[in-house]
Write an enzyme that holds these catalytic residues in place. Sequence first.
Site, PDB file in Angstrom:
ATOM      1  N   ILE A  47       0.826  -1.215   0.000  1.00 17.08           N
ATOM      2  CA  ILE A  47       0.000   0.000   0.000  1.00 17.08           C
ATOM      3  C   ILE A  47       0.860   1.265   0.000  1.00 17.08           C
ATOM      4  CG2 ILE A  47      -0.223   0.359   2.514  1.00 17.08           C
ATOM      5  CD1 ILE A  47      -3.281   0.652   2.021  1.00 17.08           C
ATOM      6  N   HIS A  70       5.988 -11.816   5.883  1.00 15.78           N
ATOM      7  CA  HIS A  70       5.812 -11.363   4.509  1.00 15.78           C
ATOM      8  C   HIS A  70       7.182 -11.130   3.902  1.00 15.78           C
ATOM      9  CE1 HIS A  70       5.392  -8.017   7.385  1.00 15.78           C
ATOM     10  NE2 HIS A  70       6.135  -7.312   6.539  1.00 15.78           N
TER      11      HIS A  70
HETATM   12  P1  5GP Z   1       7.233  -4.569   7.482  1.00 17.66           P
HETATM   13  O1  5GP Z   1       7.853  -3.252   7.850  1.00 17.66           O
HETATM   14  O2  5GP Z   1       6.402  -5.149   8.595  1.00 17.66           O
HETATM   15  O3  5GP Z   1       8.247  -5.549   6.967  1.00 17.66           O
HETATM   16  O4  5GP Z   1       6.298  -4.263   6.247  1.00 17.66           O
HETATM   17  C1  5GP Z   1       4.923  -4.101   6.325  1.00 17.66           C
HETATM   18  C2  5GP Z   1       4.500  -3.621   4.967  1.00 17.66           C
HETATM   19  O5  5GP Z   1       3.085  -3.744   4.873  1.00 17.66           O
HETATM   20  C3  5GP Z   1       4.818  -2.141   4.731  1.00 17.66           C
HETATM   21  O6  5GP Z   1       5.631  -2.025   3.557  1.00 17.66           O
HETATM   22  C4  5GP Z   1       3.457  -1.494   4.567  1.00 17.66           C
HETATM   23  O7  5GP Z   1       3.437  -0.452   3.623  1.00 17.66           O
HETATM   24  C5  5GP Z   1       2.583  -2.663   4.152  1.00 17.66           C
HETATM   25  N1  5GP Z   1       1.186  -2.529   4.524  1.00 17.66           N
HETATM   26  C6  5GP Z   1       0.714  -2.148   5.745  1.00 17.66           C
HETATM   27  N2  5GP Z   1      -0.626  -2.150   5.743  1.00 17.66           N
HETATM   28  C7  5GP Z   1      -1.011  -2.545   4.495  1.00 17.66           C
HETATM   29  C8  5GP Z   1      -2.287  -2.737   3.890  1.00 17.66           C
HETATM   30  O8  5GP Z   1      -3.358  -2.552   4.494  1.00 17.66           O
HETATM   31  N3  5GP Z   1      -2.305  -3.145   2.594  1.00 17.66           N
HETATM   32  C9  5GP Z   1      -1.143  -3.352   1.884  1.00 17.66           C
HETATM   33  N4  5GP Z   1      -1.280  -3.750   0.615  1.00 17.66           N
HETATM   34  N5  5GP Z   1       0.071  -3.184   2.444  1.00 17.66           N
HETATM   35  C10 5GP Z   1       0.144  -2.785   3.721  1.00 17.66           C
END
Ligand code: 5GP
Length: 113
Positions: A30, A99
Amino acid sequence: MSCLFCQIADKTIPARLAYEDEQVLAFHDINPQAPVHVLVIPRKHITSLLDITADDDALVGSLVRRARELAGELGLGERGFRLVFNAGSDAGYSVFHIHLHLVGGRPLGWPPG
Ligand code: 5GP
Ligand code: ZN
């Protein structure tokens, strides 16, 4: 169910899907950090890399292989791309369902920020 990515996996929350099968889902981030920024997740809820076990070896391998396939489909096969699992606060881990980030489409700095 409170996990954001479980809710994306079961379509309670919408996302721009890039791939899905019975075990794996991929969708566009997102808040993309590059022209291509896709998240590849298992449908199975695993809270963090710290929680994976030997039973998850095949599943984690399938995330990597799927990301590699998507990189090719999205035109990154020749120019390059990066796959990233974040874990813990130093890495900025913020959604607690594992992820794999597939990032590419621009030169990527190293070392990462
Ligand atoms: P992390 O920092 O946990 O490795 O990455 C989480 C990722 O999830 C971030 O890049 C963030 O932009 C993405 N993200 C968070 N909420 C959402 C959402 O509701 N939809 C999508 N498609 N991505 C999300
Ligand atoms: Zn989850």
